[in-house]
Design a protein around this motif. Structure first.
Motif, mmCIF file in Angstrom:
data_model
loop_
_atom_site.group_PDB
_atom_site.id
_atom_site.type_symbol
_atom_site.label_atom_id
_atom_site.label_comp_id
_atom_site.label_asym_id
_atom_site.label_seq_id
_atom_site.Cartn_x
_atom_site.Cartn_y
_atom_site.Cartn_z
ATOM 1 N N VAL A 228 77.051 -4.684 96.174
ATOM 2 C CA VAL A 228 77.515 -6.000 95.742
ATOM 3 C C VAL A 228 78.815 -6.419 96.419
ATOM 4 C CG1 VAL A 228 76.344 -6.000 93.513
ATOM 5 C CG2 VAL A 228 78.622 -4.985 93.724
ATOM 6 N N ALA A 229 79.555 -5.458 96.975
ATOM 7 C CA ALA A 229 80.796 -5.799 97.681
ATOM 8 C C ALA A 229 80.521 -6.678 98.900
ATOM 9 C CB ALA A 229 81.534 -4.535 98.101
ATOM 10 N N LEU A 230 79.289 -6.664 99.376
ATOM 11 C CA LEU A 230 78.922 -7.551 100.480
ATOM 12 C C LEU A 230 79.016 -9.018 100.075
ATOM 13 C CD1 LEU A 230 75.890 -5.503 101.819
ATOM 14 C CD2 LEU A 230 77.851 -6.221 103.221
ATOM 15 N N LEU A 231 78.987 -9.281 98.768
ATOM 16 C CA LEU A 231 79.092 -10.651 98.267
ATOM 17 C C LEU A 231 80.532 -11.039 97.940
ATOM 18 C CD1 LEU A 231 75.980 -10.555 95.947
ATOM 19 C CD2 LEU A 231 76.309 -12.184 97.816
ATOM 20 N N GLU A 232 81.464 -10.164 98.246
ATOM 21 C CA GLU A 232 82.855 -10.420 97.889
ATOM 22 C C GLU A 232 83.787 -10.436 99.094
ATOM 23 O OE1 GLU A 232 83.557 -7.146 95.331
ATOM 24 O OE2 GLU A 232 82.187 -7.861 93.747
ATOM 25 N N GLY A 233 83.378 -9.909 100.214
ATOM 26 C CA GLY A 233 84.256 -9.758 101.362
ATOM 27 C C GLY A 233 84.129 -10.871 102.386
ATOM 28 N N GLU A 234 84.481 -10.530 103.624
ATOM 29 C CA GLU A 234 84.525 -11.516 104.703
ATOM 30 C C GLU A 234 83.158 -12.109 105.026
ATOM 31 O OE1 GLU A 234 85.395 -9.830 108.574
ATOM 32 O OE2 GLU A 234 84.879 -7.818 107.852
ATOM 33 N N HIS A 235 82.108 -11.382 104.693
ATOM 34 C CA HIS A 235 80.756 -11.857 105.024
ATOM 35 C C HIS A 235 80.052 -12.509 103.825
ATOM 36 C CE1 HIS A 235 81.065 -9.851 108.864
ATOM 37 N NE2 HIS A 235 81.251 -8.676 108.296
ATOM 38 N N ALA A 236 80.780 -12.761 102.754
ATOM 39 C CA ALA A 236 80.163 -13.227 101.506
ATOM 40 C C ALA A 236 79.293 -14.465 101.705
ATOM 41 C CB ALA A 236 81.237 -13.500 100.459
ATOM 42 N N SER A 237 79.840 -15.481 102.359
ATOM 43 C CA SER A 237 79.071 -16.719 102.512
ATOM 44 C C SER A 237 77.843 -16.493 103.387
ATOM 45 C CB SER A 237 79.951 -17.821 103.105
ATOM 46 O OG SER A 237 80.436 -17.447 104.378
ATOM 47 N N HIS A 238 77.976 -15.637 104.391
ATOM 48 C CA HIS A 238 76.854 -15.317 105.275
ATOM 49 C C HIS A 238 75.744 -14.622 104.482
ATOM 50 C CE1 HIS A 238 75.537 -13.399 109.381
ATOM 51 N NE2 HIS A 238 74.660 -14.247 108.905
ATOM 52 N N VAL A 239 76.139 -13.694 103.614
ATOM 53 C CA VAL A 239 75.166 -12.962 102.804
ATOM 54 C C VAL A 239 74.482 -13.906 101.820
ATOM 55 C CG1 VAL A 239 74.884 -11.132 101.091
ATOM 56 C CG2 VAL A 239 76.374 -10.770 103.064
ATOM 57 N N GLN A 240 75.234 -14.794 101.194
ATOM 58 C CA GLN A 240 74.644 -15.740 100.255
ATOM 59 C C GLN A 240 73.644 -16.661 100.938
ATOM 60 O OE1 GLN A 240 78.183 -17.525 98.595
ATOM 61 N NE2 GLN A 240 78.196 -16.124 96.848
ATOM 62 N N VAL A 241 73.983 -17.130 102.122
ATOM 63 C CA VAL A 241 73.050 -17.979 102.874
ATOM 64 C C VAL A 241 71.770 -17.203 103.195
ATOM 65 C CG1 VAL A 241 72.679 -19.146 105.080
ATOM 66 C CG2 VAL A 241 74.802 -19.513 103.822
ATOM 67 N N ALA A 242 71.930 -15.940 103.569
ATOM 68 C CA ALA A 242 70.761 -15.122 103.890
ATOM 69 C C ALA A 242 69.886 -14.906 102.659
ATOM 70 C CB ALA A 242 71.220 -13.777 104.458
ATOM 71 N N ILE A 243 70.514 -14.626 101.516
ATOM 72 C CA ILE A 243 69.752 -14.472 100.268
ATOM 73 C C ILE A 243 69.004 -15.753 99.945
ATOM 74 C CG2 ILE A 243 69.974 -14.220 97.757
ATOM 75 C CD1 ILE A 243 72.292 -12.283 98.278
ATOM 76 N N ASP A 244 69.689 -16.871 100.051
ATOM 77 C CA ASP A 244 69.055 -18.157 99.745
ATOM 78 C C ASP A 244 67.849 -18.407 100.635
ATOM 79 O OD1 ASP A 244 71.039 -18.496 97.886
ATOM 80 O OD2 ASP A 244 72.186 -19.952 99.062
ATOM 81 N N GLY A 245 67.963 -18.031 101.900
ATOM 82 C CA GLY A 245 66.851 -18.234 102.829
ATOM 83 C C GLY A 245 65.626 -17.425 102.465
ATOM 84 N N VAL A 246 65.851 -16.175 102.104
ATOM 85 C CA VAL A 246 64.717 -15.309 101.731
ATOM 86 C C VAL A 246 64.074 -15.789 100.428
ATOM 87 C CG1 VAL A 246 64.027 -12.960 101.122
ATOM 88 C CG2 VAL A 246 65.681 -13.337 102.952
ATOM 89 N N LEU A 247 64.902 -16.195 99.468
ATOM 90 C CA LEU A 247 64.350 -16.710 98.211
ATOM 91 C C LEU A 247 63.527 -17.975 98.465
ATOM 92 C CD1 LEU A 247 67.333 -16.274 95.706
ATOM 93 C CD2 LEU A 247 65.368 -14.778 96.062
ATOM 94 N N ALA A 248 64.041 -18.860 99.270
ATOM 95 C CA ALA A 248 63.306 -20.087 99.574
ATOM 96 C C ALA A 248 61.964 -19.761 100.243
ATOM 97 C CB ALA A 248 64.143 -20.986 100.480
#
Length: 253
Positions: A228-248
């Motif tokens: 979950v630290a991947l959602l808190e650090g420097e790459h957080a927005s990148h990870v969220q965009v990637a999650i959103d893409g897979v969910l879509a």
């Protein structure tokens, strides 16, 4: 066969046709136990859902229930509404509290979102959370997990009938389950995200969960953030965009 539990009248709605269980709201608006007669309501396929208090860390407007053995329950917390469900599987020795921000974010995008606590039977915990979310309105469910949660999400994707899977820093094996792509029959949308210098789970170990013949299923990021630290650090927005893409992709595919 649908299981049945007793709930009180005056429950809050969770999406179209979805009911919150009595005593599960955090706002104090639910009637006292003797304020209304009992009625019996079907809550879907989840076995023995039992109302519990909403944890303090849950997003505002959440509901909660327990499933599984009474002496070793899995507590499921959910928020949002709609027919598109997302189950967020926590890391080892963690629970729904570590997913509070992501639950809020995804609920704001129109998903019905749940997380849960682990019981001794980890597979039953994840599948119980999926069943509980289906019981309150989810027609399709995607799995997003961190570390242990990512491993179990990948390993149980077919059994959970998941439409998409995202795993953050998952080990290829954990507690006897094999999350490697070679052992999986799941062929839906999949994304594994891992850090190059993750000291808890090696990036090569996480890579085994991705599909060797499909590089798009693996994303390697710089740094050492784990789970979950991947959602808190420097790459957080990148990870969220990637999650959103897979969910879509999962919910439209």
């Amino acid at each position: 066969m649908h299981s049945v539990v007793k709930v009180r009248a005056g429950l809050l709605a969770v999406g179209v046709g979805a009911l919150l269980l009595a005593g599960c709201t955090g706002g104090g608006d639910t009637p006292e136990p003797d304020a209304a007669p009992e009625e019996t309501v079907s809550v879907g396929p989840s076995p023995a859902i039992r109302p519990v208090d909403v944890p303090d860390c849950a997003p505002e407007g959440s509901a909660a229930a327990a499933t599984g053995p009474e002496d070793d329950p899995t507590v499921v917390v959910w928020t949002g509404a709609g027919s598109k469900g997302v189950v967020l599987a926590p890391q080892n020795q963690a629970d729904y509290c570590q997913w509070t921000n992501e639950m809020t974010r995804l609920a704001g995008q129109g998903y019905l979102v749940a997380s849960f606590s682990w019981a001794d039977d980890s597979a039953a915990s994840l599948l119980g959370a999926v069943d509980a979310l289906r019981s309150v309105g989810a027609q399709d469910v995607a799995l997003v997990g961190a570390s242990k949660g990512g491993a179990f999400s990948a390993a149980l994707a077919d059994e959970a009938d998941a439409v998409a899977v995202v795993a953050l820093g998952p080990p290829a094996t954990f507690d006897g389950i094999d999350a490697s792509s070679e052992a999986s029959t799941y062929d839906g949308p999949l994304l594994v995200i891992a850090s190059t210098d993750d000291s808890q789970v090696s990036v090569d170990g996480s890579r085994e969960v991705a599909r060797a013949d499909d590089p798009s299923t693996f994303m390697e990021l710089s740094g050492g953030a784990h789970g979950v630290a991947l959602l808190e650090g420097e790459h957080a927005s990148h990870v969220q965009v990637a999650i959103d893409g897979v969910l879509a992709q999962g919910f439209t595919g």
